[in-house]
Design an enzyme around this catalytic site. Sequence first.
Site, short mmCIF file in Angstrom:
data_model
loop_
_atom_site.label_atom_id
_atom_site.label_comp_id
_atom_site.label_asym_id
_atom_site.label_seq_id
_atom_site.Cartn_x
_atom_site.Cartn_y
_atom_site.Cartn_z
N GLU A 1 0.79 -1.23 0.00
CA GLU A 1 0.00 0.00 0.00
C GLU A 1 0.83 1.29 0.00
O GLU A 1 0.78 2.07 0.95
CB GLU A 1 -0.95 0.02 1.20
CG GLU A 1 -1.91 -1.16 1.23
CD GLU A 1 -3.03 -0.99 2.27
OE1 GLU A 1 -2.98 -0.04 3.07
OE2 GLU A 1 -3.95 -1.82 2.28
N GLU B 1 -5.28 -8.63 0.88
CA GLU B 1 -5.97 -8.30 2.13
C GLU B 1 -7.44 -8.05 1.85
O GLU B 1 -7.79 -7.30 0.94
CB GLU B 1 -5.44 -7.02 2.79
CG GLU B 1 -4.08 -7.15 3.42
CD GLU B 1 -3.61 -5.85 4.07
OE1 GLU B 1 -4.46 -5.03 4.51
OE2 GLU B 1 -2.39 -5.65 4.13
C1 FCB Z 1 -4.53 -2.00 5.50
C2 FCB Z 1 -3.16 -2.36 6.02
C3 FCB Z 1 -3.16 -3.42 7.10
C4 FCB Z 1 -4.34 -3.28 8.03
C5 FCB Z 1 -5.62 -3.13 7.26
C6 FCB Z 1 -6.86 -3.03 8.11
O1 FCB Z 1 -4.50 -0.71 5.02
O2 FCB Z 1 -2.33 -2.81 4.98
O3 FCB Z 1 -1.93 -3.35 7.76
O4 FCB Z 1 -4.12 -2.26 8.92
O5 FCB Z 1 -5.56 -2.02 6.43
#
Ligand code: FCB
Length: 427
Positions: free
Chosen positions: A154, A338
């Site tokens: 990110e 994620e």
């Molecule tokens: C993302 C991050 C991760 C976590 C999630 C909820 O932005 O990569 O570390 O905090 O959000």
Amino acid sequence: MISFPRGFLWGAATASYQIEGAVHADGRVPSIWDTFSHTPGMVADGHTGDVACDHYNRYLEDVEIMAELGLKAYRFSIAWPRLADLSFYDRLVDALLDRGIAPVATLYHWDLPQALQDAGGWANRDTAYRFADYAAAAHKRLGDRVTTWTTLNEPWVSAFVGHASGRHAPGVTDPAAAFTAAHHLMLAHGLGVRALRAGGAESVSLTLNLTPILGDDEPARLIDGLANRIFLDPVLRGEYPADVLAHVERFTEVDLDDLPTIAQPIDVLGVNYYTVNRVVADPSSGGNPEYPGSEGIAWEDPRGPVTEMDWEINPAGLEDLLVRLSRDYPGTPLMITENGAAMPDGVADPGRISYLDAHFRAARSAMERGADLRGYFVWSLLDNFEWARGYHKRFGLVRVDYETLERTPRDSARWYREVIARNGLAG
Ligand code: FCB
């Protein structure tokens, strides 16, 4: 039964600073998150990652839990501040491989060594070169066993939450620095890919947080540029989109000669998806500090149910995003690196199960519509240090009691185990 292709990579994800603790062990040096979390007022209730889940000492127990879940893969990050002694990751990787779990290593999930920040951090071009050296060293140590590497997690958050709104470390509030940092992060990615390939890495990727921007056409186009296309196009097409470049140049100059380096071919694009944003034109709005130059645009409240983060639950957003990526950037396989939800504490977590169920179905529909999706990592294996929100927000399939550090798999963990075992969803 809704089934997934054979070999679909079901996993769970974490990140070093959020779970490891042991911040002084084995020569680890301070990171920007140590500094930031120890600065009063920056993190909810003064929480820090000093102990976190103590995963550094309890990793064997955690790998055992992963094995019970039947995870095919585990996405973790390597702490750059531990570069002097990476033996912890040797042990972790060996334990994973013993249990048949594929290690997926991210090199940078936000814990920049403080010493590099003191030299300018991501606003300093040299940091990109230092990252490539670190990538080469980490690969040299672990590349005989880790086949899948991700350069950055990110970069949008590192650049804009770290340098524009300042809600995250290093807490800078300077739009020009934010755009410069974004460019240098991409350069670091490209140089990192080169270093990993030179070492013989099999599969190299980048993870982006991608957020569908819904609402009025013109503002949605601009914010989509600043949230999504600002990374997608340089990395996957070797160019800044014209509208984005014009916007960036209002704040700073970027060296376009870096684009061929930035656009190194990657084997897979990691997608982190949580929610959508809704924007409208509103001349009275001062804009959103995370999107410099967004004056005249207002962010609408989420519609319908939200998670504990107040993020709108919108699985259709994931489906549309995956379809869009496969249409606009064809040829790059996708991996959800994620997706998950903060839900109220407790072992019974029906909200998390229904969130995941809906998003898994959305991903499957996107695949039917042509998205080349190879795997899915749930955020997160464990409750952990949720950055500026501290330990209040719980994303874990497994509950962590922060007094005793005891781990308790939630209902969602048992449910996920069934999904993995069946490689699909009932009905
Ligand atoms: C993302 C991050 C991760 C976590 C999630 C909820 O932005 O990569 O570390 O905090 O959000």
